[in-house]
Motif scaffolding. Structure first.
Motif, mmCIF file in Angstrom:
data_model
loop_
_atom_site.group_PDB
_atom_site.id
_atom_site.type_symbol
_atom_site.label_atom_id
_atom_site.label_comp_id
_atom_site.label_asym_id
_atom_site.label_seq_id
_atom_site.Cartn_x
_atom_site.Cartn_y
_atom_site.Cartn_z
ATOM 1 N N PRO A 59 -0.879 1.261 24.109
ATOM 2 C CA PRO A 59 0.019 0.712 25.037
ATOM 3 C C PRO A 59 -0.588 -0.463 25.851
ATOM 4 C CG PRO A 59 -0.009 3.006 25.241
ATOM 5 C CD PRO A 59 -1.033 2.705 24.128
ATOM 6 N N ASP A 60 -1.985 -0.757 26.142
ATOM 7 C CA ASP A 60 -2.492 -1.733 26.859
ATOM 8 C C ASP A 60 -3.202 -2.703 26.040
ATOM 9 O OD1 ASP A 60 -4.328 0.141 25.940
ATOM 10 O OD2 ASP A 60 -5.387 0.315 28.171
ATOM 11 N N GLY A 61 -3.086 -2.410 24.922
ATOM 12 C CA GLY A 61 -3.872 -3.349 23.653
ATOM 13 C C GLY A 61 -5.224 -3.161 23.480
ATOM 14 N N ARG A 62 -5.773 -1.967 24.337
ATOM 15 C CA ARG A 62 -7.121 -1.723 23.942
ATOM 16 C C ARG A 62 -7.490 -1.320 22.398
ATOM 17 N NH1 ARG A 62 -9.078 3.396 23.717
ATOM 18 N NH2 ARG A 62 -7.476 5.302 24.015
ATOM 19 N N HIS A 63 -8.709 -1.386 22.093
ATOM 20 C CA HIS A 63 -9.093 -1.268 20.969
ATOM 21 C C HIS A 63 -9.503 0.346 20.866
ATOM 22 C CE1 HIS A 63 -12.592 -0.486 17.859
ATOM 23 N NE2 HIS A 63 -12.017 -1.128 17.242
ATOM 24 N N MET A 64 -8.990 1.243 19.632
ATOM 25 C CA MET A 64 -8.887 2.442 19.591
ATOM 26 C C MET A 64 -9.560 2.698 18.123
ATOM 27 S SD MET A 64 -6.015 5.148 19.633
ATOM 28 C CE MET A 64 -6.092 6.804 19.513
ATOM 29 N N CYS A 65 -10.307 3.756 18.098
ATOM 30 C CA CYS A 65 -10.700 4.223 16.689
ATOM 31 C C CYS A 65 -10.179 5.645 16.452
ATOM 32 C CB CYS A 65 -12.474 4.452 16.716
ATOM 33 S SG CYS A 65 -13.247 2.894 16.749
ATOM 34 N N GLU A 66 -9.897 5.863 15.018
ATOM 35 C CA GLU A 66 -9.461 7.074 14.600
ATOM 36 C C GLU A 66 -9.978 7.538 13.323
ATOM 37 O OE1 GLU A 66 -5.102 7.387 14.183
ATOM 38 O OE2 GLU A 66 -4.705 6.193 16.019
ATOM 39 N N VAL A 67 -10.354 8.364 12.956
ATOM 40 C CA VAL A 67 -11.246 8.957 11.864
ATOM 41 C C VAL A 67 -10.494 9.989 10.947
ATOM 42 C CG1 VAL A 67 -13.323 9.650 10.796
ATOM 43 C CG2 VAL A 67 -13.325 8.193 12.740
ATOM 44 N N TYR A 68 -10.388 9.778 9.882
ATOM 45 C CA TYR A 68 -9.585 10.710 8.659
ATOM 46 C C TYR A 68 -10.664 11.325 7.627
ATOM 47 C CZ TYR A 68 -5.796 9.406 11.680
ATOM 48 O OH TYR A 68 -4.918 9.073 12.526
ATOM 49 N N GLU A 69 -10.248 12.257 6.972
ATOM 50 C CA GLU A 69 -11.169 12.795 5.846
ATOM 51 C C GLU A 69 -10.641 12.162 4.409
ATOM 52 O OE1 GLU A 69 -12.961 17.059 6.192
ATOM 53 O OE2 GLU A 69 -10.952 17.152 6.898
ATOM 54 N N ASP A 70 -9.500 11.584 4.532
ATOM 55 C CA ASP A 70 -9.076 10.995 3.043
ATOM 56 C C ASP A 70 -8.356 9.584 3.383
ATOM 57 O OD1 ASP A 70 -5.910 11.659 2.858
ATOM 58 O OD2 ASP A 70 -7.049 13.489 3.812
ATOM 59 N N GLU A 71 -8.305 8.713 2.281
ATOM 60 C CA GLU A 71 -7.792 7.646 2.509
ATOM 61 C C GLU A 71 -6.122 7.446 2.655
ATOM 62 O OE1 GLU A 71 -7.162 3.614 -0.542
ATOM 63 O OE2 GLU A 71 -8.290 5.082 -1.048
ATOM 64 N N ASP A 72 -5.299 8.100 2.005
ATOM 65 C CA ASP A 72 -3.938 8.338 2.105
ATOM 66 C C ASP A 72 -3.820 8.822 3.769
ATOM 67 O OD1 ASP A 72 -3.779 8.057 -0.437
ATOM 68 O OD2 ASP A 72 -3.398 9.872 -1.002
ATOM 69 N N THR A 73 -4.350 9.547 4.216
ATOM 70 C CA THR A 73 -3.956 10.297 5.622
ATOM 71 C C THR A 73 -4.480 9.033 6.553
ATOM 72 O OG1 THR A 73 -4.622 12.198 5.179
ATOM 73 C CG2 THR A 73 -4.431 11.844 7.297
ATOM 74 N N ALA A 74 -5.481 8.105 6.229
ATOM 75 C CA ALA A 74 -5.834 6.981 7.054
ATOM 76 C C ALA A 74 -4.663 5.916 6.865
ATOM 77 C CB ALA A 74 -7.000 6.635 6.787
ATOM 78 N N ARG A 75 -4.277 5.599 5.643
ATOM 79 C CA ARG A 75 -3.443 4.694 5.719
ATOM 80 C C ARG A 75 -1.909 4.959 6.092
ATOM 81 N NH1 ARG A 75 -4.549 0.495 2.051
ATOM 82 N NH2 ARG A 75 -6.453 0.457 1.210
ATOM 83 N N GLY A 76 -1.578 6.389 6.098
ATOM 84 C CA GLY A 76 -0.486 6.740 6.375
ATOM 85 C C GLY A 76 -0.423 6.692 8.012
ATOM 86 N N ALA A 77 -1.642 6.840 8.833
ATOM 87 C CA ALA A 77 -1.746 6.674 10.153
ATOM 88 C C ALA A 77 -1.488 5.315 10.613
ATOM 89 C CB ALA A 77 -2.976 7.347 10.749
ATOM 90 N N MET A 78 -2.140 4.249 9.756
ATOM 91 C CA MET A 78 -1.917 2.932 10.184
ATOM 92 C C MET A 78 -0.504 2.510 9.896
ATOM 93 S SD MET A 78 -5.026 0.633 8.624
ATOM 94 C CE MET A 78 -4.807 1.198 6.973
ATOM 95 N N GLU A 79 0.196 2.905 8.980
ATOM 96 C CA GLU A 79 1.524 2.710 8.767
ATOM 97 C C GLU A 79 2.629 3.279 9.953
ATOM 98 O OE1 GLU A 79 5.238 2.976 5.576
ATOM 99 O OE2 GLU A 79 3.098 3.398 4.962
ATOM 100 N N SER A 80 2.037 4.284 10.375
ATOM 101 C CA SER A 80 2.859 4.957 11.482
ATOM 102 C C SER A 80 2.811 4.413 12.882
ATOM 103 C CB SER A 80 2.717 6.535 11.788
ATOM 104 O OG SER A 80 3.068 6.971 12.789
ATOM 105 N N ARG A 81 1.440 4.000 13.026
ATOM 106 C CA ARG A 81 1.071 3.075 14.320
ATOM 107 C C ARG A 81 2.047 1.759 14.087
ATOM 108 N NH1 ARG A 81 -0.388 7.310 14.738
ATOM 109 N NH2 ARG A 81 -2.564 8.234 15.312
ATOM 110 N N ALA A 82 2.026 0.941 13.058
ATOM 111 C CA ALA A 82 2.558 -0.291 12.863
ATOM 112 C C ALA A 82 4.213 -0.225 13.188
ATOM 113 C CB ALA A 82 2.292 -0.774 11.486
ATOM 114 N N ARG A 83 4.774 0.877 12.761
ATOM 115 C CA ARG A 83 6.174 1.141 12.780
ATOM 116 C C ARG A 83 6.803 1.549 14.273
ATOM 117 N NH1 ARG A 83 8.768 1.396 8.154
ATOM 118 N NH2 ARG A 83 7.658 1.286 6.101
#
Length: 258
Positions: free
Chosen positions: A232-256
């Protein structure tokens, strides 16, 4: 002596220098506890400019701070100084290894995001109006195969710090953390990096890294780290996942999320 401040005090004590260095670093909490404890025994210090990059959109320097400790050993810290934040204010980051400082420097944006365009095989051309479809296509691309250059470099502590900075509720749990205590070498690969529009009509940056660990039993474990500014405020945020598909899904969800 070459310290990243306008007029460094030539008579500054080493204790005051350490205090100032840790106080201005945004990520000083991320330094390993043994490193901070050793710094408390520093008797003398020297600072030098290691690298510098200046352009219309980014000013970045890296400094090496070397300390002579009470036991006769030396310790070096690498300080990254940049103005890549949204407000243009100078920021300081500290790293225990030159490779980590170089990696952090490579993550900094080099300029304003460019207009998206792409052409599919059927001749359709996508532009900013189709940015979500294009993002999905980019996220689906496989990572080109790269040789794994494992480096024995306090890898168990590196894994601990990656997990500690993760802010997502579904980050890897204690079982994964316990396995990674056996890590003795690791390799970091950037798998994705892109800017795209998010809520409020602004642009956010997304970067995906694979942290690959080699364990004492010969097995391998990967952590997938998503770094983004879709907050919401444009700050830098880190998220960590155990597999690539979940990580890419999280990126796509944030972008939408608009």
């Amino acid at each position: 002596m070459n310290d990243p401040q306008d007029h460094p005090d030539p008579y500054e004590t080493t204790e005051a220098h350490v205090e100032r260095l840790l106080g201005r670093a945004l990520n000083s909490f991320d330094l390993p506890d043994p490193t901070v404890e050793r710094l408390a025994t520093a008797l003398a210090h020297s600072s030098a400019l290691h690298s510098s990059h200046h352009s219309a959109s980014l000013h970045r320097t890296t400094h090496r701070h070397t300390y002579l400790l009470a036991d006769g050993s030396t310790l070096s810290l690498w300080e990254l100084v940049h103005d890549a934040g949204r407000d243009g204010v100078e920021r300081h980051e500290l790293y225990t290894e030159e490779a980590e400082a170089r990696l952090a420097a490579s993550r900094l944006p080099s300029g304003p995001p460019t207009r998206w365009s792409a052409e599919y095989a059927d001749g359709r051309v996508l532009d900013e109006d189709d940015d979500f479809e294009l993002l999905s296509a980019l996220l689906a691309r496989p990572i080109p195969a790269q040789p794994r250059m494992y480096v024995p470099d306090n890898s168990a502590d590196h894994a601990r710090r990656v997990l500690r900075r993760a802010e997502n509720a579904d980050r890897p749990g204690e079982e994964t953390a316990r396995r990674l205590r056996l890590a003795f070498a690791h390799h970091i690969t950037q798998a994705f990096g892109r800017h795209c529009p998010v809520a409020g009509g602004r642009d956010a940056g997304f970067t995906l890294y694979e942290h690959q660990f080699l364990l004492l039993d010969g097995s391998e474990v990967s952590l997938w780290e998503v770094e983004h500014t879709a907050t919401p405020d444009g700050r830098h945020m880190c998220e960590v996942y155990e597999d690539e598909d979940t990580a890419r899904g999280a990126m796509e969800s944030r972008a939408r999320v608009r």
